[in-house]
Enzyme design. Structure first.
Site, short mmCIF file in Angstrom:
data_model
loop_
_atom_site.label_atom_id
_atom_site.label_comp_id
_atom_site.label_asym_id
_atom_site.label_seq_id
_atom_site.Cartn_x
_atom_site.Cartn_y
_atom_site.Cartn_z
N GLY A 7 7.56 63.71 61.35
CA GLY A 7 7.83 64.31 62.66
C GLY A 7 9.25 64.00 63.09
N LEU A 8 10.15 64.97 62.91
CA LEU A 8 11.56 64.73 63.17
C LEU A 8 12.04 65.47 64.41
CD1 LEU A 8 12.81 64.97 59.46
CD2 LEU A 8 12.60 62.90 60.84
N GLY A 9 11.23 65.41 65.45
CA GLY A 9 11.58 66.03 66.72
C GLY A 9 12.54 65.18 67.51
N GLY A 12 11.57 61.23 66.66
CA GLY A 12 11.72 60.94 65.24
C GLY A 12 13.08 61.31 64.70
N ASN A 95 1.96 58.16 71.77
CA ASN A 95 1.20 57.58 72.89
C ASN A 95 -0.30 57.70 72.67
OD1 ASN A 95 3.33 56.70 74.63
ND2 ASN A 95 3.73 58.83 75.17
N SER A 121 9.35 53.23 73.73
CA SER A 121 9.86 53.66 75.02
C SER A 121 11.38 53.82 74.96
CB SER A 121 9.49 52.66 76.11
OG SER A 121 9.95 53.09 77.38
N GLY A 122 11.90 54.60 75.90
CA GLY A 122 13.34 54.84 75.97
C GLY A 122 13.69 56.29 75.81
N LYS A 171 1.92 49.86 76.06
CA LYS A 171 2.75 51.05 76.29
C LYS A 171 2.10 51.97 77.33
CE LYS A 171 5.97 54.18 75.62
NZ LYS A 171 5.44 55.44 76.09
N GLU A 178 5.54 53.40 85.15
CA GLU A 178 6.58 54.44 85.24
C GLU A 178 6.18 55.53 86.24
OE1 GLU A 178 7.26 58.18 82.42
OE2 GLU A 178 7.80 56.29 81.43
#
Length: 336
Positions: A7-9, A12, A95, A121-122, A171, A178
């Site tokens: 998953g290179l979205g 990733g 998540n 996160s971030g 998380k 948040e």
């Protein structure tokens, strides 16, 4: 060091960019070609080519899943573990619900494969320049991937939380906090906009971003968004993937009071116009018991505004405070 990413979205892909810049060889699988990643040296394979992924990584392999939560994780996990060996490590960076992570860890450990629920996160900026990782799972598995995660994390942003499930649990609580913070800041904006003073929102949030008690990345993001030319056109609709709903549901099961986080979720629902009948029902009942008007009324509006009584306080509640017979918890339970 080598890392496989499925998953290179936005997450990733940015992790892959950061990793290659830190001399970590990255082999990824994605449904798209991702030429911007191949230009940086990332080997991009077709989605589902887990045999090719496995062949290009030396054991013990470290593979990071950057996929949406749900059945997709189970499906991909089932496919990839067929091409992994004992001692390899799979990290779920999404998540996922922590109880699902506990179940998945038990399943892959039958084959001697480590499964780490890796709360990340971030957002995309963190993935690109230094993320925050909350990792649950067996200590031995964490030790294998710790050098890689240490390179990809911001300083102080890597924690092995504990046993399987604990990373995604922490998380999820993080996401609930948040939501509460976002709601509080949003209500602050509402108060500033509705107040008697013509304040400059950008200047206020700039001020708050420098040394104030509430100085934070979220306050800085609010400042930056106000600066955008299209801020006034942002829809009054909030979308989310629903994982904080799980947290609220679990809190109710355990009778853990989380009023702020719970209400922040309700506010998201309200933003979507999901109450088609509630306000209609309230208006009907108010008309029934008090002949209150249907819809807007200029007369009622005038009464609401001009009928305010200023300078009224609740100081009288404290006048007899010394003589109040307060019921304390120990009185309720008969403790000494």
């Amino acid at each position: 060091m080598e890392l496989g990413i499925i998953g290179l979205g936005s997450i990733g892909g940015n992790l892959a960019k950061q990793a290659t810049e830190k001399d970590i060889d990255v082999v990824g699988c994605d449904t798209a070609d991702r030429p911007e990643l191949t230009e940086k040296g990332v080997t991009v394979l077709d989605s589902g080519d887990y045999e090719g992924l496995s062949e290009r990584l030396d054991p013990p392999r470290a593979i990071y899943l950057s996929l949406p939560a749900g059945e997709l994780i189970d499906d991909e996990l089932e496919s990839i573990t067929e091409h992994l060996d004992e001692g390899d490590v799979v990290m779920d960076g999404g998540n996922s619900f922590w109880r699902d992570s506990m179940r998945r860890e038990e399943r892959v450990w039958e084959d001697g494969i480590y499964y780490l629920d890796t709360g990340t996160s971030g957002g995309p900026p963190g993935a690109r320049h230094g993320a925050c990782f909350m990792v649950g799972g067996k200590e031995e598995g964490f030790e294998i991937v710790e050098p890689i995660l240490d390179e990809l994390s911001v300083e102080g942003g890597l924690l092995h939380v504990g046993p399987p499930g604990s990373g995604h649990f922490v998380k999820l609580v993080h996401n609930g906090v948040e939501f509460g913070m976002l709601q509080s800041i949003a209500e602050g904006v509402e108060l500033l906009e509705a107040g008697d003073f013509d304040v400059d929102l950008e200047e206020v949030f700039t001020n708050w971003s420098n040394g104030s008690v509430i100085q934070s990345w979220l306050v800085e993001l609010m400042r930056d968004q106000i600066r955008e030319d299209n801020y006034a056109d942002v829809p009054n609709y909030v979308e989310d993937t629903g994982e904080v709903n799980w947290l609220v549901q679990e809190a109710f099961k355990g009778e853990t009071p989380i009023p702020v986080i719970s209400q922040s979720v309700i506010e998201l629902f309200k933003s979507r116009g999901n109450q088609e009948h509630a306000y209609q029902a309230i208006a009907a009942m108010r008309h029934g018991f008090g002949t209150h008007p249907f819809g807007e009324s200029e007369d009622i509006l005038e009464e609401r505004v001009t009928g305010r009584v200023d300078n009224v306080s609740r100081d009288h509640l404290a006048q007899d405070r010394e003589n109040m017979d307060t019921v304390r918890p120990k009185d309720r339970f008969g403790d000494e």
